[in-house]
Design a protein around this motif. Structure first.
Motif, mmCIF file in Angstrom:
data_model
loop_
_atom_site.group_PDB
_atom_site.id
_atom_site.type_symbol
_atom_site.label_atom_id
_atom_site.label_comp_id
_atom_site.label_asym_id
_atom_site.label_seq_id
_atom_site.Cartn_x
_atom_site.Cartn_y
_atom_site.Cartn_z
ATOM 1 N N ALA A 283 -108.243 -6.506 55.642
ATOM 2 C CA ALA A 283 -106.892 -5.972 55.462
ATOM 3 C C ALA A 283 -106.247 -5.719 56.813
ATOM 4 O O ALA A 283 -106.895 -5.228 57.748
ATOM 5 N N TYR B 288 -102.400 -4.285 58.535
ATOM 6 C CA TYR B 288 -101.159 -3.573 58.234
ATOM 7 C C TYR B 288 -100.293 -3.490 59.493
ATOM 8 O O TYR B 288 -100.809 -3.323 60.591
ATOM 9 N N TYR C 48 -97.069 -1.109 60.877
ATOM 10 C CA TYR C 48 -96.254 0.078 60.693
ATOM 11 C C TYR C 48 -95.318 0.199 61.894
ATOM 12 O O TYR C 48 -95.585 -0.348 62.969
ATOM 13 N N TYR D 30 -98.297 -5.720 54.677
ATOM 14 C CA TYR D 30 -99.741 -5.595 54.471
ATOM 15 C C TYR D 30 -100.297 -6.946 54.056
ATOM 16 O O TYR D 30 -99.754 -7.598 53.162
#
Lengths: 113, 111
Positions: free
Chosen positions: A31, A33, A35, A48
């Motif tokens: 995973a 991500y 931000y 994501y």
């Protein structure tokens, strides 16, 4: 690698230019991500990636923002026609398939002048 | 809509004092995490709590997840200057992997 690596660490660009931010996650983390963090504030979710699944792009603020992840590893966040309000720290994080906690990179500080 | 509210926003205390920061929401979360962030760095995970009423201790830090899984607190005993930083709570909802972050508590511990 041992940690999440982001480059560049700092980027100053002129309004209207395109920028590319790079994230190299921890090896084996499925995973990834992105931000965004404005000065002294919390983190705003952007996008994501999970394995080979379609990415969750629900946090991207406009169609000027896009991201890709090649080969399930390195990711690039692209901002086209940058605006001053895009100025922020862009943070990348990765996590293992069954883990809850994120490991963050040190971020890219983007300044649009 | 800010799903996670942290309080206080700023906190400045003397070395040796105790403090508590709070993370509240009207929503139920499947998990809650606390991070600490220093200037120029990304947030670093301190703890994850998943069970309502759960209490975890990490040296001088005590973390609690509310019974209804809507709130959490972080208590620091005998704060030290090295505890200075931005404390962020982050929550997961259902099966979603992405976290929602609070706006943070900026803690300054003065020597």
């Amino acid at each position: 690698g041992a940690g999440v690596s982001q480059s560049p660490s700092n980027k100053v660009t002129e309004k209207g230019k395109d920028v590319e931010l790079r994230c190299d996650p921890i090896s084996g983390h499925t995973a990834l991500y992105w931000y965004r963090q404005s000065l002294g504030q919390g983190l705003e979710f952007l996008i994501y990636f999970q394995g080979n699944s379609a990415p969750d792009k629900s946090g991207l603020p406009s169609d000027r923002f896009s991201a890709e992840r090649t080969g399930g590893s390195v990711s690039t966040l692209t901002i086209q026609r940058t605006q001053q309000e895009d100025s922020a720290v862009y943070l990348c994080a990765s996590s293992p398939d069954r883990g809850l906690g994120y490991t963050f990179g040190s971020g890219t500080r983007l300044t649009v002048v | 809509t800010q799903l996670l509210e942290q309080s206080p926003q700023f906190l400045s205390i003397q070395e040796g004092e105790n403090l508590t920061v709070y993370c509240n929401s009207s929503s139920v979360f499947s998990s809650l995490q606390w991070y600490r962030q220093e200037p120029g760095e990304g947030p670093v995970l301190l703890v994850t709590v998943v069970t309502g009423g759960e209490v975890k201790k990490l040296k001088r830090l005590t973390f609690q997840f509310g019974d209804a899984r809507k709130d959490s607190s972080l208590h620091i005993t005998a704060a030290q200057p090295g505890d200075t930083g931005l404390y962020l709570c982050a929550a997961g909802r259902g099966s979603a992997r992405q976290l929602t972050f609070g706006s943070g508590t900026q803690l300054t511990v003065l020597p």
